[in-house]
Motif scaffolding. Structure first.
Motif, PDB file in Angstrom:
ATOM      1  N   GLU A  44       0.826  -1.209   0.000  1.00  0.00           N
ATOM      2  CA  GLU A  44       0.000   0.000   0.000  1.00  0.00           C
ATOM      3  C   GLU A  44       0.861   1.259   0.000  1.00  0.00           C
ATOM      4  O   GLU A  44       0.568   2.234  -0.698  1.00  0.00           O
ATOM      5  N   GLN A  45       1.949   1.243   0.770  1.00  0.00           N
ATOM      6  CA  GLN A  45       2.853   2.401   0.801  1.00  0.00           C
ATOM      7  C   GLN A  45       3.542   2.598  -0.550  1.00  0.00           C
ATOM      8  O   GLN A  45       3.729   3.729  -1.004  1.00  0.00           O
ATOM      9  N   ARG A  46       3.911   1.517  -1.177  1.00  0.00           N
ATOM     10  CA  ARG A  46       4.553   1.635  -2.498  1.00  0.00           C
ATOM     11  C   ARG A  46       3.576   2.195  -3.533  1.00  0.00           C
ATOM     12  O   ARG A  46       3.953   3.012  -4.379  1.00  0.00           O
ATOM     13  N   GLN A  48       1.039   4.177  -2.951  1.00  0.00           N
ATOM     14  CA  GLN A  48       0.844   5.594  -2.671  1.00  0.00           C
ATOM     15  C   GLN A  48       1.980   6.431  -3.221  1.00  0.00           C
ATOM     16  O   GLN A  48       1.773   7.558  -3.684  1.00  0.00           O
ATOM     17  N   ASP A  49       3.202   5.896  -3.179  1.00  0.00           N
ATOM     18  CA  ASP A  49       4.344   6.623  -3.757  1.00  0.00           C
ATOM     19  C   ASP A  49       4.257   6.683  -5.272  1.00  0.00           C
ATOM     20  O   ASP A  49       4.630   7.679  -5.896  1.00  0.00           O
ATOM     21  N   GLU A  50       3.744   5.595  -5.883  1.00  0.00           N
ATOM     22  CA  GLU A  50       3.618   5.568  -7.334  1.00  0.00           C
ATOM     23  C   GLU A  50       2.469   6.442  -7.825  1.00  0.00           C
ATOM     24  O   GLU A  50       2.544   7.045  -8.893  1.00  0.00           O
ATOM     25  N   ASN A  51       1.379   6.518  -7.041  1.00  0.00           N
ATOM     26  CA  ASN A  51       0.191   7.302  -7.418  1.00  0.00           C
ATOM     27  C   ASN A  51      -0.133   8.299  -6.308  1.00  0.00           C
ATOM     28  O   ASN A  51      -1.062   8.077  -5.520  1.00  0.00           O
ATOM     29  N   PRO A  52       0.627   9.365  -6.215  1.00  0.00           N
ATOM     30  CA  PRO A  52       0.369  10.341  -5.144  1.00  0.00           C
ATOM     31  C   PRO A  52      -0.970  11.037  -5.347  1.00  0.00           C
ATOM     32  O   PRO A  52      -1.403  11.281  -6.469  1.00  0.00           O
ATOM     33  N   ILE A  53      -1.639  11.366  -4.263  1.00  0.00           N
ATOM     34  CA  ILE A  53      -2.925  12.045  -4.291  1.00  0.00           C
ATOM     35  C   ILE A  53      -2.693  13.546  -4.312  1.00  0.00           C
ATOM     36  O   ILE A  53      -1.972  14.092  -3.470  1.00  0.00           O
ATOM     37  N   ASP A  54      -3.264  14.197  -5.306  1.00  0.00           N
ATOM     38  CA  ASP A  54      -3.133  15.646  -5.421  1.00  0.00           C
ATOM     39  C   ASP A  54      -3.999  16.303  -4.354  1.00  0.00           C
ATOM     40  O   ASP A  54      -5.217  16.115  -4.330  1.00  0.00           O
ATOM     41  N   PRO A  55      -3.400  17.105  -3.432  1.00  0.00           N
ATOM     42  CA  PRO A  55      -4.216  17.723  -2.376  1.00  0.00           C
ATOM     43  C   PRO A  55      -5.204  18.750  -2.908  1.00  0.00           C
ATOM     44  O   PRO A  55      -6.155  19.099  -2.221  1.00  0.00           O
ATOM     45  N   GLU A  56      -4.987  19.242  -4.154  1.00  0.00           N
ATOM     46  CA  GLU A  56      -5.884  20.244  -4.707  1.00  0.00           C
ATOM     47  C   GLU A  56      -7.112  19.641  -5.377  1.00  0.00           C
ATOM     48  O   GLU A  56      -8.028  20.356  -5.759  1.00  0.00           O
ATOM     49  N   VAL A  57      -7.113  18.312  -5.557  1.00  0.00           N
ATOM     50  CA  VAL A  57      -8.253  17.666  -6.178  1.00  0.00           C
ATOM     51  C   VAL A  57      -9.452  17.705  -5.224  1.00  0.00           C
ATOM     52  O   VAL A  57      -9.361  17.279  -4.075  1.00  0.00           O
ATOM     53  N   VAL A  58     -10.549  18.229  -5.703  1.00  0.00           N
ATOM     54  CA  VAL A  58     -11.743  18.377  -4.880  1.00  0.00           C
ATOM     55  C   VAL A  58     -12.696  17.223  -5.178  1.00  0.00           C
ATOM     56  O   VAL A  58     -12.941  16.885  -6.334  1.00  0.00           O
TER      57      VAL A  58
END
Length: 413
Positions: A44-46, A48-58
């Protein structure tokens, strides 16, 4: 303690807490390479590193009516009671055994339309980016089923159903629209008060001058209790006008429930054949009246060019029909050679000539051997039996192809 090879015995837990890379060996010879599980990153951690979540996405916001929350136990009791009544019905069993059991498909469709059908429509609309292109980061679940159909001929109708394809000629006339305008969109109970609705048909794919705008094809407001005929028509209906070469365009019907009777006179279009006056943006319209209207119904179809569009552009809109064509790049040609090998001389020379001039010569050559009343010359009965003498090899090949009805000259009808 240095990193190395260890035997998996009682001291396994101690080494799993170590931060150094290990090569753990069991008594059966199996090995575990790399960092111990307590230190190594999880899958799961790997990810998340490969597909980071954009904090600006609403996240999408639901701007429609909420779902009526019912107890799960009550729903299951009703379902089980219905199944039990069906299984214990002797009349139903006899009918099924005689193969006389019939199912009312209209009843099944109405049940589906009023229950899971609207949720399926929401997922289909997401697939076609309906909400994204109309409302941005917002969406809604259609709580009111829209029944829209175009009259084709006599008793034949073309329905608007989950993005199906409807040709412009089929949608030339104003459609027949019906919906339940007297029931509450949440509870489904009949209301004693008058309710008002707004129906807007728009095209987010067809604006010629503003890529972020739409053309409104129909605007009817203050519809009392679902009666379209008694509503205020602010924009007359206009048929789909997808240009040639542009592909399919989406035509979307959105139904809004009004809190009260409203004044939409600012959107009235007196000259219905002026496309610029039909410029519209659903998002701006909703932001302006979001406190007074709530989207409740949705329907859409797709349409592409057909032959009737040309007449509509010329005679109704008084415009030259726009045609979109792909400009193919010119083919790459090598520099000319003095002695081209392994290629007919005439075909090699035609590569370096204007293709329009080549086609013209072939057409004139074919027309020269075609009588205006009797048609083309009769072919030879035995074309290979006639010798061809005193001509170059490339011309001999062309004559043989012409006799056998082969080659480019036979492509011209």
């Amino acid at each position: 303690m240095s990193c190395g090879n260890f035997i998996l015995k009682n001291s396994l837990n101690y080494y799993l807490k170590s931060s150094c890379p290990l090569l753990l060996t069991s008594r059966y010879g199996h090995t575990l390479r790399g960092k111990p599980p307590g230190v190594a990153r999880t899958l799961e951690q790997r990810l998340q590193d490969e597909n980071p979540i954009d904090p600006e996405v609403v996240e999408q916001i639901n701007i429609g009516f909420p779902k009526l929350k019912r107890s799960r136990s009550i729903e299951m009791k009703e379902r089980l009671a219905h199944l039990k009544s069906q299984r214990t019905s002797p009349q139903l069993e006899k009918t099924a055994r005689r193969n006389d059991l019939t199912i009312d498909l209209d009843k099944v469709y109405n049940e589906y339309k009023n229950t899971t059908g609207q949720h399926d429509l929401r997922r289909i609309a997401d697939h076609y980016n309906i909400f994204k292109d109309l409302f941005g980061d917002a969406y809604f679940v259609p709580r009111v089923a829209l029944d829209i159909k175009y009259e084709a001929s006599g008793d034949t109708f073309v329905p608007v159903y989950n993005g199906n394809i409807v040709k412009p000629l089929e949608a030339a006339k104003q459609p027949l629209v019906s919906f339940d305008g007297v029931s509450d969109p949440i509870t489904g109970e009949k209301s004693s008060k008058d309710s008002y609705w707004t129906l807007i048909a728009t095209n987010p794919d067809g604006h010629f001058t503003k890529s972020d705008s739409e053309y409104v094809h129909w605007f009817v407001s203050n519809i009392p209790n679902g009666d379209i005929a008694k509503g205020e028509t602010l924009v007359e209906y206009m048929q789909p006008i997808p240009p040639k070469g542009i592909g399919f365009q989406r035509y979307i019907f959105v139904l809004y429930k009004q809190n009260s009777k409203l004044d939409f006179s600012g959107y009235k279009v007196n000259k219905s054949d002026d496309l610029e006056l039909r410029t519209f943006k659903t998002l701006d319209f909703y932001k302006k009246y979001q406190d007074d209207i709530t989207p409740a119904g949705l329907a859409f179809f797709q349409s592409d060019w057909d032959t009737g569009i040309t007449d509509f552009y010329h005679n109704v809109l008084n415009l030259k029909e726009p045609i979109f064509e792909y400009e193919f790049p010119k083919p790459y040609l090598q520099d000319q050679k003095w002695f081209p090998l392994k290629q007919p001389f005439n075909l090699y020379m035609d590569k370096h000539r204007d293709i329009k001039q080549v086609n013209k010569e072939y057409l004139e050559k074919k027309l020269a051997k075609t009588h205006p009343f009797e048609g083309k010359e009769a072919p030879l009965k035995f074309p290979n039996a006639h010798p061809i003498r005193n001509v170059p090899s490339w011309l001999r090949t062309e004559i043989r192809k012409e006799r056998l009805s082969l080659g480019r000259i036979n492509d011209y009808k």
